[in-house]
Design a protein around this motif. Structure first.
Motif, mmCIF file in Angstrom:
data_model
loop_
_atom_site.group_PDB
_atom_site.id
_atom_site.type_symbol
_atom_site.label_atom_id
_atom_site.label_comp_id
_atom_site.label_asym_id
_atom_site.label_seq_id
_atom_site.Cartn_x
_atom_site.Cartn_y
_atom_site.Cartn_z
ATOM 1 N N ALA A 134 57.541 37.474 53.088
ATOM 2 C CA ALA A 134 57.033 38.167 51.904
ATOM 3 C C ALA A 134 55.960 37.307 51.266
ATOM 4 O O ALA A 134 55.925 36.086 51.447
ATOM 5 C CB ALA A 134 58.154 38.444 50.902
ATOM 6 N N ALA A 135 55.073 37.950 50.508
ATOM 7 C CA ALA A 135 53.995 37.237 49.817
ATOM 8 C C ALA A 135 53.795 37.826 48.434
ATOM 9 O O ALA A 135 54.042 39.018 48.211
ATOM 10 C CB ALA A 135 52.696 37.333 50.616
ATOM 11 N N GLY A 136 53.339 36.993 47.506
ATOM 12 C CA GLY A 136 53.028 37.461 46.160
ATOM 13 C C GLY A 136 51.960 36.601 45.519
ATOM 14 O O GLY A 136 51.832 35.416 45.842
ATOM 15 N N THR A 137 51.198 37.201 44.617
ATOM 16 C CA THR A 137 50.113 36.503 43.925
ATOM 17 C C THR A 137 50.031 37.028 42.497
ATOM 18 O O THR A 137 50.237 38.218 42.254
ATOM 19 C CB THR A 137 48.763 36.750 44.638
ATOM 20 O OG1 THR A 137 48.908 36.519 46.039
ATOM 21 C CG2 THR A 137 47.684 35.828 44.096
ATOM 22 N N SER A 138 49.724 36.135 41.539
ATOM 23 C CA SER A 138 49.618 36.543 40.145
ATOM 24 C C SER A 138 48.501 35.745 39.480
ATOM 25 O O SER A 138 48.315 34.557 39.776
ATOM 26 C CB SER A 138 50.943 36.295 39.414
ATOM 27 O OG SER A 138 50.865 36.692 38.057
ATOM 28 N N THR A 139 47.757 36.369 38.566
ATOM 29 C CA THR A 139 46.603 35.693 37.963
ATOM 30 C C THR A 139 46.247 36.248 36.594
ATOM 31 O O THR A 139 46.585 37.385 36.261
ATOM 32 C CB THR A 139 45.366 35.821 38.887
ATOM 33 O OG1 THR A 139 44.307 35.017 38.374
ATOM 34 C CG2 THR A 139 44.896 37.265 38.965
ATOM 35 N N GLY A 140 45.522 35.421 35.849
ATOM 36 C CA GLY A 140 44.893 35.872 34.611
ATOM 37 C C GLY A 140 43.434 36.193 34.824
ATOM 38 O O GLY A 140 42.737 36.591 33.889
ATOM 39 N N GLY A 141 42.952 36.021 36.050
ATOM 40 C CA GLY A 141 41.583 36.375 36.377
ATOM 41 C C GLY A 141 40.590 35.275 36.081
ATOM 42 O O GLY A 141 40.900 34.089 36.172
ATOM 43 N N MET A 142 39.396 35.646 35.701
ATOM 44 C CA MET A 142 38.300 34.710 35.471
ATOM 45 C C MET A 142 37.954 34.658 33.981
ATOM 46 O O MET A 142 37.845 35.698 33.331
ATOM 47 C CB MET A 142 37.063 35.158 36.267
ATOM 48 C CG MET A 142 35.870 34.220 36.155
ATOM 49 S SD MET A 142 34.409 34.846 37.037
ATOM 50 C CE MET A 142 34.937 34.640 38.736
ATOM 51 N N THR A 143 37.812 33.459 33.445
ATOM 52 C CA THR A 143 37.404 33.311 32.051
ATOM 53 C C THR A 143 36.118 34.084 31.780
ATOM 54 O O THR A 143 35.183 34.039 32.568
ATOM 55 C CB THR A 143 37.173 31.821 31.724
ATOM 56 O OG1 THR A 143 38.381 31.095 31.957
ATOM 57 C CG2 THR A 143 36.770 31.641 30.268
ATOM 58 N N ASN A 144 36.103 34.808 30.665
ATOM 59 C CA ASN A 144 34.918 35.548 30.229
ATOM 60 C C ASN A 144 34.621 36.772 31.092
ATOM 61 O O ASN A 144 33.516 37.312 31.058
ATOM 62 C CB ASN A 144 33.684 34.616 30.189
ATOM 63 C CG ASN A 144 32.555 35.177 29.351
ATOM 64 O OD1 ASN A 144 32.784 35.844 28.352
ATOM 65 N ND2 ASN A 144 31.326 34.933 29.769
ATOM 66 N N LYS A 145 35.613 37.238 31.870
ATOM 67 C CA LYS A 145 35.379 38.439 32.670
ATOM 68 C C LYS A 145 35.163 39.643 31.756
ATOM 69 O O LYS A 145 35.694 39.696 30.647
ATOM 70 C CB LYS A 145 36.544 38.692 33.628
ATOM 71 C CG LYS A 145 37.881 39.005 32.960
ATOM 72 C CD LYS A 145 38.978 39.172 34.000
ATOM 73 C CE LYS A 145 40.327 39.473 33.337
ATOM 74 N NZ LYS A 145 41.409 39.617 34.320
ATOM 75 N N ARG A 146 34.401 40.621 32.236
ATOM 76 C CA ARG A 146 34.032 41.767 31.418
ATOM 77 C C ARG A 146 34.340 43.091 32.109
ATOM 78 O O ARG A 146 34.649 43.131 33.298
ATOM 79 C CB ARG A 146 32.542 41.716 31.087
ATOM 80 C CG ARG A 146 32.104 40.412 30.442
ATOM 81 C CD ARG A 146 30.680 40.493 29.954
ATOM 82 N NE ARG A 146 30.183 39.187 29.526
ATOM 83 C CZ ARG A 146 29.056 39.022 28.852
ATOM 84 N NH1 ARG A 146 28.311 40.065 28.518
ATOM 85 N NH2 ARG A 146 28.656 37.827 28.501
ATOM 86 N N TYR A 147 34.232 44.163 31.336
ATOM 87 C CA TYR A 147 34.218 45.529 31.857
ATOM 88 C C TYR A 147 35.444 45.877 32.693
ATOM 89 O O TYR A 147 35.373 46.644 33.634
ATOM 90 C CB TYR A 147 32.953 45.771 32.688
ATOM 91 C CG TYR A 147 31.693 45.206 32.092
ATOM 92 C CD1 TYR A 147 31.252 45.622 30.841
ATOM 93 C CD2 TYR A 147 30.964 44.228 32.756
ATOM 94 C CE1 TYR A 147 30.102 45.096 30.268
ATOM 95 C CE2 TYR A 147 29.811 43.689 32.200
ATOM 96 C CZ TYR A 147 29.391 44.125 30.956
ATOM 97 O OH TYR A 147 28.256 43.600 30.404
ATOM 98 N N GLY A 148 36.603 45.304 32.383
ATOM 99 C CA GLY A 148 37.797 45.612 33.157
ATOM 100 C C GLY A 148 37.773 45.053 34.562
ATOM 101 O O GLY A 148 38.384 45.619 35.470
ATOM 102 N N ARG A 149 37.095 43.937 34.741
ATOM 103 C CA ARG A 149 36.984 43.317 36.063
ATOM 104 C C ARG A 149 38.354 43.053 36.683
ATOM 105 O O ARG A 149 39.289 42.601 36.031
ATOM 106 C CB ARG A 149 36.206 42.000 35.945
ATOM 107 C CG ARG A 149 36.048 41.233 37.270
ATOM 108 C CD ARG A 149 37.050 40.118 37.422
ATOM 109 N NE ARG A 149 36.796 39.277 38.597
ATOM 110 C CZ ARG A 149 37.609 38.313 39.016
ATOM 111 N NH1 ARG A 149 38.729 38.060 38.363
ATOM 112 N NH2 ARG A 149 37.306 37.606 40.088
#
Length: 347
Positions: free
Chosen positions: A229-244
């Motif tokens: 099994a595999a899993g990944t979780s993130t807060g994304g990229m700082t300053n991301k825009r437009y629902g990236r």
């Protein structure tokens, strides 16, 4: 009498050989890897790390490994182990996931996660959520309690509520360090915009800026039934825009698992999406007969050739592991079937 003695000696020799073989097999099985994790890749340099902070990361990674390992030792599935390990990292402010998520341009924390179950290739994901305390649990609920693979935003949060998951006020994810990082980025972007306008060019490159944090957390596991099994979780990229949305919640890009291999990725998500990175590892093994190490290395090289950076953790059904990355460091760890823990940070 001589014949009997000879026969007895031969029999003893065969028994001894079998015992040695069984011991060797037992040793090999006991030391195969059963859980591998990452806490993000990037410009992670020892000279920039205090001893106290490094110890905090090592402690958190070890805690995540032990949480997943406890599930495996209890006979639970690799999916249970992946979830348990990632929840520990989501609950820590050290990592860009859950509690430690970075901020968007609008000053929000928008979280993404995905899971995949190797035996059936069932998968679930959530993206752009702001109130699910542990997005990895949201992703698993989507996989197990809905007919869908990915839910986003308010719809994902409504589903999580109906599934009985813990919801929190968005302020739960606010950490001062991440907030200050956003302010630095906004200030630099404002200056860059002015300079680029004057010079008639664009110079901003998130890959060269520590405050553009796009790390993730992830885990891959192998249980006693041979299931991955595999899993990944993130807060994304700082300053991301437009629902990236980056690669982490996209099956095949940031996460993939089948009967042969489980993969979780971290890095500049746009490149991992374009390279279908997680699936590419599996495809090279299945169709090109590449080894796990070669397949993972090839994928990271491809990411680099496109201009991206990051890393991969991968575990196959024999307990082999690969953890290539093309950045200065990657928070990573692994544990064997017999409980031996390995933690690494720098290249």
């Amino acid at each position: 009498m001589i014949l009997t003695t000879t026969a007895t000696s031969a029999k003893t020799g065969v028994i001894l050989s079998l015992l040695l073989l069984l011991a060797a097999l037992s040793f090999a099985q006991g030391n195969r890897y059963v859980l591998v994790i990452h806490g993000g890749a990037g410009t992670i340099l020892k000279e920039n790390m205090t001893a106290e902070r490094e110890e905090a990361y090592r402690t958190a990674l070890t805690e995540a490994l032990q949480a997943g390992y406890t599930q495996l030792k209890a006979g639970k599935s690799s999916l249970d182990a992946v979830e348990a390990a990632i929840v520990v990292m989501e609950n820590s402010p050290l990592f860009n996931a859950g509690k430690g998520a970075v901020f968007t341009h609008e000053g929000r924390n928008e979280l993404d996660a995905s899971v995949m179950w190797g035996p059936t290739r069932a998968a679930g994901a959530v993206a752009g959520v702001t109130t699910i305390r542990n997005p990895i649990r949201g992703a698993r609920a989507v996989m197990e309690q809905s007919e869908h693979v990915m839910l986003t935003g308010k719809g994902a949060e409504a589903f999580a509520a109906s599934a009985g998951l813990e919801l929190v006020d968005p302020s739960y994810f606010h950490t001062e360090g991440r907030w200050k990082a956003l302010q630095r980025v906004l200030q630099r972007d404002s200056l860059r915009t002015q300079l680029d306008h004057d010079a008639g060019k664009q110079t901003a490159n998130p890959a060269m800026d520590n405050d553009y944090k796009y790390g993730t957390v992830g885990a891959v596991a192998l249980d006693r039934n041979g299931h991955l099994a595999a899993g990944t979780s993130t807060g994304g990229m700082t300053n991301k825009r437009y629902g990236r949305v980056g690669d982490s919640p996209i099956i095949g890009a940031g996460t993939y698992a089948n009967a042969q291999v489980a993969v979780s990725c971290t890095g500049w998500g746009e490149y991992f999406i374009r390279g279908i990175a997680a699936y590419d590892v599996a495809a090279q093994m299945a169709y090109g007969q590449a080894s796990l190490a070669n397949a993972a290395a090839n994928v990271i090289k491809n990411i680099g050739d496109m201009g991206g950076n990051g890393g991969i953790i991968a575990l196959d059904n024999r307990g082999n592991v690969a953890m290539p990355f093309n950045t200065a460091g990657m928070y990573r760890g692994a544990i064997t079937e017999s409980g031996d823990v390995e933690i690494a940070i720098y290249k």
